[in-house]
Design an enzyme around this catalytic site. Structure first.
Site, short mmCIF file in Angstrom:
data_model
loop_
_atom_site.label_atom_id
_atom_site.label_comp_id
_atom_site.label_asym_id
_atom_site.label_seq_id
_atom_site.Cartn_x
_atom_site.Cartn_y
_atom_site.Cartn_z
N ARG A 57 0.84 -1.20 0.00
CA ARG A 57 0.00 0.00 0.00
C ARG A 57 0.87 1.25 0.00
O ARG A 57 1.82 1.34 0.80
CB ARG A 57 -0.89 0.02 1.23
CG ARG A 57 -1.89 -1.12 1.32
CD ARG A 57 -2.55 -1.14 2.68
NE ARG A 57 -1.56 -1.38 3.74
CZ ARG A 57 -1.76 -1.17 5.03
NH1 ARG A 57 -2.92 -0.67 5.44
NH2 ARG A 57 -0.82 -1.43 5.91
N ASP A 92 -1.67 1.75 -5.50
CA ASP A 92 -2.99 2.02 -4.92
C ASP A 92 -4.02 1.15 -5.64
O ASP A 92 -4.47 1.48 -6.74
CB ASP A 92 -3.33 3.50 -5.05
CG ASP A 92 -4.58 3.87 -4.27
OD1 ASP A 92 -5.31 2.95 -3.81
OD2 ASP A 92 -4.85 5.07 -4.10
N ASN A 115 -2.68 -13.41 1.81
CA ASN A 115 -3.19 -13.92 3.09
C ASN A 115 -4.19 -12.95 3.70
O ASN A 115 -4.22 -12.73 4.90
CB ASN A 115 -2.05 -14.24 4.07
CG ASN A 115 -1.21 -13.04 4.45
OD1 ASN A 115 -1.15 -12.05 3.73
ND2 ASN A 115 -0.55 -13.11 5.60
N PHE A 116 -5.04 -12.40 2.83
CA PHE A 116 -6.14 -11.56 3.27
C PHE A 116 -7.28 -12.42 3.84
O PHE A 116 -7.29 -13.64 3.69
CB PHE A 116 -6.70 -10.73 2.11
CG PHE A 116 -5.71 -9.79 1.49
CD1 PHE A 116 -4.97 -8.90 2.28
CD2 PHE A 116 -5.51 -9.76 0.12
CE1 PHE A 116 -4.07 -8.02 1.70
CE2 PHE A 116 -4.62 -8.88 -0.46
CZ PHE A 116 -3.90 -8.01 0.33
N ASP A 188 1.28 -18.80 12.68
CA ASP A 188 1.68 -18.10 11.45
C ASP A 188 2.74 -18.90 10.71
O ASP A 188 2.65 -19.09 9.49
CB ASP A 188 2.24 -16.72 11.79
CG ASP A 188 1.16 -15.66 11.92
OD1 ASP A 188 0.16 -15.74 11.21
OD2 ASP A 188 1.33 -14.75 12.74
#
Length: 412
Positions: A57, A92, A115-116, A188
């Site tokens: 981002r 973006d 990994n959203f 994780d």
């Protein structure tokens, strides 16, 4: 020739002078992952030669760039630890132009990793069904907390939450201890390694068939799988096996630290423990400790004897005595001590890379040793957006377009 083999054959030569082609040389990875689970997988892809393009981002970047206060800010050790051998572009994705940039990167990519939470990639326009129409050989890999269906599918994947839901957090060596968060993010890491394995399996299948596929792993499933022995016992016998509750095993404080004792895998272990501790009696001769069921029943009293004896001498003294009796044991090291240990050096587990702002970065090496095509550290973790122009040029964008995307704020 398979699609993978063609790509490898067409790829430019490996690093000058090495003469070694890494296992994943020529594999292009578009990496949306952040924090730890996903980046731990994609870093290993990069360590073994893949070109990993990290999508970040603008301004903020990967969450781990800003999750821990540090003098180096966004280039802190938490981020640097799991993002080497990657190139960063800051795009973006809320803009049509940004999504078009990424779409072009994906058009000839081998692997897309995220990994959203479930559904995020689809809402961005990068779901598997959409991407496979234009890139049928694509491996689309996703790591989530709980999967795409079911009562928990809407929840995010976070290590402590996965520990809690999976039963791992409830397990401890004594029932009188309160449940607690395991301090190392094992959920994780284990899920990241399953994600890596799935990607490699899919690449192998594509080499044989030419067809890509979807790879999905969840933290929930990975933590259940970690407990495969305990789960099988619970499912088939109605009770859990608790390896930490074994009556002859434990961690015992000494005058200068602690010793971990594993009182198993030897004949008559309690006899040898009695000898190692220099007790006046053979504890196996006491009725309350005569066999394993009695030892379980009277574990508090038995381990009180152990604790009292261990507290009288140093760690080195007790490890020597336990070794003499053939008992499995170890001094309990801090992480600092382990990193400084000779075994760590001999195993080559610490590597260095030069970072343009953070300087020399020391970090852990890949743990998988290949004799002919070892892991390499080609570059330190990237600065945010460091490779915007470089990556776009490679993917057919001219200088005018790159400049315009920068002026629009799509690239920052």
């Amino acid at each position: 020739m398979s699609a993978v083999a063609e790509k490898l054959a067409a790829a430019e030569a490996p690093e000058a002078g090495t003469g070694v082609v890494p296992p994943l040389h020529g594999i292009k990875v578009v990496d949306f992952t952040q924090v730890f689970m996903g980046p731990s997988a994609t870093q290993l892809l990069g360590d073994y030669g893949a070109d990993v393009i990290k999508i970040e981002r603008p301004g903020a970047g990967d969450i781990s760039r800003n999750s821990f206060p540090d003098p180096d800010g966004q280039d802190n050790p938490i981020f640097l630890a799991i993002n080497r051998n990657k190139r960063s572009i800051s795009v973006d994705t809320r803009t049509e132009e940004g999504r078009a940039v990424i779409g072009r990167l994906i058009a000839d990519a081998d692997v897309v990793v995220s990994n959203f939470r479930a559904g995020v990639m689809e809402r961005m326009g990068f779901g598997y069904e959409e991407l496979r129409r234009t890139n049928p050989g694509l491996i689309w890999a996703s790591g989530t907390g709980f999967g795409t269906e079911g009562p928990y599918s809407h929840k995010g994947g976070q290590d402590a939450i996965a520990q809690a839901y999976s039963g791992v957090m409830w397990r401890r060596d004594r029932e009188d201890l309160p449940p607690s968060i395991y301090p190392t993010t094992l959920c994780d890491y284990i899920t990241g390694m399953h994600l890596l394995q799935g990607i490699l399996l899919a690449l192998r299948t594509r080499e044989a068939t030419g067809t890509g596929q979807k790879v999905e792993v969840t933290m929930y499933d990975s933590m259940l799988h970690l407990q495969m022995q305990e789960a099988c016992m619970q499912l088939n016998r109605g009770y859990e096996v608790n390896w930490g509750a074994m009556p002859l095993s434990g961690v015992f404080e000494t005058t200068d630290g602690a010793v971990c004792l594993v009182g198993g895998f030897t004949k008559d272990p309690l006899l040898h423990i009695s000898r190692a501790l220099g007790l006046d009696e053979d504890l196996t001769q006491r009725p309350e400790f005569a066999d394993l069921p009695h030892q379980f029943e009277n574990k508090p009293a038995l381990q009180a004897i152990f604790r009292e004896r261990f507290a009288t001498r140093s760690t080195a003294y007790w490890t020597d005595r336990l070794e003499e009796e053939g008992l499995l044991n170890a001094p309990v090291f801090t992480l600092e001590q382990t990193l400084a240990d000779e075994q760590t050096r001999v195993n080559g587990m610490i590597v260095e890379a030069e970072h343009p702002t953070a300087g020399t970065v020391r970090m852990l090496n890949a743990p998988i040793r290949l004799s002919e095509t070892p892991a390499t550290v080609r570059r330190a973790a990237p600065r945010l957006g460091e490779h915007n122009a470089e990556v776009l040029r490679e993917n057919g964008f001219d200088e005018e377009t790159i400049a315009r995307l920068g002026e629009l704020g799509v690239l920052r």
